[in-house]
Write a protein that holds these residues in place. Structure first.
Motif, mmCIF file in Angstrom:
data_model
loop_
_atom_site.group_PDB
_atom_site.id
_atom_site.type_symbol
_atom_site.label_atom_id
_atom_site.label_comp_id
_atom_site.label_asym_id
_atom_site.label_seq_id
_atom_site.Cartn_x
_atom_site.Cartn_y
_atom_site.Cartn_z
ATOM 1 N N HIS A 124 1.352 -1.342 -0.080
ATOM 2 C CA HIS A 124 -0.219 0.006 -0.575
ATOM 3 C C HIS A 124 0.671 1.114 -0.060
ATOM 4 C CE1 HIS A 124 -2.575 -2.925 1.558
ATOM 5 N NE2 HIS A 124 -2.717 -3.034 2.776
ATOM 6 N N ALA A 125 0.252 2.254 -0.737
ATOM 7 C CA ALA A 125 1.167 3.721 -0.748
ATOM 8 C C ALA A 125 0.336 4.769 -0.198
ATOM 9 C CB ALA A 125 1.969 3.852 -2.061
ATOM 10 N N VAL A 126 -0.069 5.821 0.336
ATOM 11 C CA VAL A 126 -0.915 7.044 0.460
ATOM 12 C C VAL A 126 0.338 8.421 -0.012
ATOM 13 C CG1 VAL A 126 0.082 6.588 2.714
ATOM 14 C CG2 VAL A 126 -2.171 8.470 1.929
ATOM 15 N N ASN A 127 -0.635 9.015 -0.895
ATOM 16 C CA ASN A 127 -0.465 10.687 -0.569
ATOM 17 C C ASN A 127 -1.303 11.607 -0.976
ATOM 18 O OD1 ASN A 127 1.610 13.356 -1.886
ATOM 19 N ND2 ASN A 127 1.039 12.800 -3.311
ATOM 20 N N PHE A 128 -1.391 11.377 0.657
ATOM 21 C CA PHE A 128 -2.680 12.624 1.417
ATOM 22 C C PHE A 128 -2.217 14.131 0.231
ATOM 23 C CE2 PHE A 128 0.254 12.435 5.527
ATOM 24 C CZ PHE A 128 0.587 14.268 4.765
ATOM 25 N N ALA A 129 -1.251 14.691 -0.159
ATOM 26 C CA ALA A 129 -0.971 15.385 -0.689
ATOM 27 C C ALA A 129 -1.611 15.743 -1.794
ATOM 28 C CB ALA A 129 0.117 15.996 -0.588
ATOM 29 N N GLY A 292 -5.363 -8.115 -5.405
ATOM 30 C CA GLY A 292 -4.061 -8.580 -3.838
ATOM 31 C C GLY A 292 -2.877 -7.883 -3.505
ATOM 32 N N GLY A 293 -4.521 -6.677 -3.315
ATOM 33 C CA GLY A 293 -3.387 -5.727 -2.019
ATOM 34 C C GLY A 293 -2.782 -4.975 -2.236
ATOM 35 N N ARG A 294 -2.724 -4.217 -3.269
ATOM 36 C CA ARG A 294 -2.073 -3.073 -4.722
ATOM 37 C C ARG A 294 -2.944 -2.038 -4.185
ATOM 38 N NH1 ARG A 294 -0.612 -7.678 -7.165
ATOM 39 N NH2 ARG A 294 -2.291 -7.866 -8.744
ATOM 40 N N TRP A 295 -2.878 -0.961 -2.901
ATOM 41 C CA TRP A 295 -3.304 0.041 -3.133
ATOM 42 C C TRP A 295 -3.001 1.181 -2.856
ATOM 43 C CZ3 TRP A 295 -5.677 1.786 3.042
ATOM 44 C CH2 TRP A 295 -6.423 2.278 2.510
ATOM 45 N N VAL A 296 -2.996 1.805 -4.149
ATOM 46 C CA VAL A 296 -2.506 3.648 -3.782
ATOM 47 C C VAL A 296 -3.832 4.613 -3.172
ATOM 48 C CG1 VAL A 296 -2.115 5.179 -5.765
ATOM 49 C CG2 VAL A 296 -1.288 2.777 -5.719
ATOM 50 N N ALA A 297 -3.490 5.171 -2.150
ATOM 51 C CA ALA A 297 -4.762 6.272 -1.259
ATOM 52 C C ALA A 297 -4.410 7.474 -1.160
ATOM 53 C CB ALA A 297 -4.290 5.239 0.112
ATOM 54 N N LEU A 298 -5.041 7.935 -1.900
ATOM 55 C CA LEU A 298 -4.486 9.165 -2.374
ATOM 56 C C LEU A 298 -5.759 10.733 -1.127
ATOM 57 C CD1 LEU A 298 -4.658 9.460 -5.722
ATOM 58 C CD2 LEU A 298 -2.654 9.277 -4.021
ATOM 59 N N GLY A 299 -5.295 11.817 -1.145
ATOM 60 C CA GLY A 299 -6.223 12.651 -0.563
ATOM 61 C C GLY A 299 -7.236 13.297 -1.202
#
Length: 391
Positions: A124-129, A292-299
């Motif tokens: 998983h990876a997150v970029n809330f900006a 497959g659990g691959r998750w990109v989360a954004l703001g």
């Protein structure tokens, strides 16, 4: 259920600043990162904090027209030259010095998140900006200069992804991302937003379903103004899980604009931080179940910059880190002091709005006279048959 997570962060993203009085106050990013640090999430065993380089010219051109990128560069160097053309120099998108550089940096974090997930560096990876979903291929729009969600998806396709689902729960329609992939059957865009009759950008009707060869790959759930937790969650669960299951994505990209909240000054829904957290959890679960659990989360959007945005996005980071923050947890005293110092406002004391979100499943029956149910049914009738599903 969680694996390795990445938080994409560079302090310089707080330079995305349209000036005093603009709703897109960069303090929302600074306060979110401060809350993340106060909870120790940046040191969580399941999370790495990574700064990616700014998106370069070839990456930006995966979505944006060369003439538009050139103009952004020009007004970035000379803000006074902006005259409203290309959407720059407007009330929504005033030009500011360094606009190109910081916009490309935010885009680079989302692209970096997509690369990390696709290449197996992170689950998983997150970029809330990020989550600046209104920017069009040839113009700025709605506080958005470069469309980082679209750029992240385009990079995934460039790397070989064949099926990507994009889920957008910002209160505003994800129009720029829909436009970018309107004719591309490899990308399913789903937007849950306030009805276009009552909110910018006045698009996102159920009948907007995708271009030739891509019918059914643009999905719009337009809920009525005033919708609260139960209706918002009912609409999400009535549409999103079945479509994700049918599409079988290799990656799930989600946009978590916090402006659906009842305290947001620019919209008219009545959703709580608790329901926003519940949707983030649902996206996490869908990524594991079908991608497959691959998750990109954004703001995304969110203009209650003290009371709402930091809590909502800290919950999001915590899920990516595999270290969920209990809703009943108190916000750390050091963070509340930081809020007071930066804004003069009183910070929320808990990570909850005091609600326990629940909803009635749509398959249990619907009311044809109910406006929320009418909205859900309109979407299901418009797109479900294209995926072999019954409305």
């Amino acid at each position: 259920m969680s694996g390795r997570g990445q938080l994409m962060w560079d302090e310089a993203v707080t330079g995305y600043d349209f000036g005093p009085g603009h709703p897109m106050d960069p303090v929302r990013l600074a306060l979110t990162m401060a809350l993340v640090r106060s909870f120790g999430l940046d040191r969580a065993p399941g999370l790495s904090v990574v700064a990616a380089p700014a998106a370069g010219e070839s990456t930006l051109r995966l979505v944006h027209r060369p003439d538009y990128v050139d103009v952004v560069r020009r007004v970035s160097a000379d803000p006074l030259s902006a005259d409203g053309s290309y959407g720059l120099g407007t009330e929504d998108d005033p030009a500011f010095a360094g606009m190109h550089e910081v916009s490309a940096l935010i885009a680079g974090q989302s692209v970096g998140a997509a690369e990390a997930v696709w290449q197996g560096v992170a689950d998983h990876a997150v970029n809330f900006a990020g989550g600046l979903h209104h920017a069009m291929p040839g113009s700025a729009s709605g506080f958005c200069v470069y469309n980082d969600p679209a750029l992240a998806i385009a990079r995934l396709l460039e790397l070989g992804a064949e099926r990507v689902v994009y889920v957008d729960v910002d209160v505003h329609h994800g129009d720029g991302v829909q436009t970018a992939f309107w004719d591309d059957p490899r990308v399913l865009t789903i937007s849950l937003h306030e009805h276009p009759r009552t909110l910018f950008p006045q698009t996102g009707w159920p009948a907007e379903c995708g271009g030739d060869g891509a019918q059914g790959t643009a999905v719009n759930i337009a809920v009525p103004a005033g919708t609260g937790d139960a209706g918002w969650l009912r609409a999400f669960h009535a549409v999103v899980p079945e479509l994700v299951a049918a599409f079988r994505p290799q990656v799930l990209v989600s946009q978590h604009g916090a402006d659906s909240h009842l305290a947001d000054p620019l919209a008219h829904l009545a959703v709580t931080v608790d329901a926003q957290r519940a949707v983030a959890e649902a996206c996490h679960e869908l990524a594991h179940a079908y991608a497959g659990g691959r998750w990109v989360a954004l703001g995304g959007g969110g203009y209650a910059v003290v009371d709402v945005v930091p809590r909502t996005w800290t919950h999001l980071v915590a899920l990516v880190a595999g270290a969920p923050v209990p809703p009943e947890a108190e916000t750390p005293a050091e963070w509340r002091a930081e809020v007071s110092r930066r804004t003069g406002e009183r910070a929320p004391e808990r990570m909850t709005d005091g609600t326990t979100p629940s909803w009635r499943p749509f398959d249990d029956g619907y009311d044809p006279a109910d406006r929320l149910d009418q909205a859900v049914l309109a979407t299901r009738k418009a797109v479900f048959p294209s995926h072999g599903l019954l409305p």
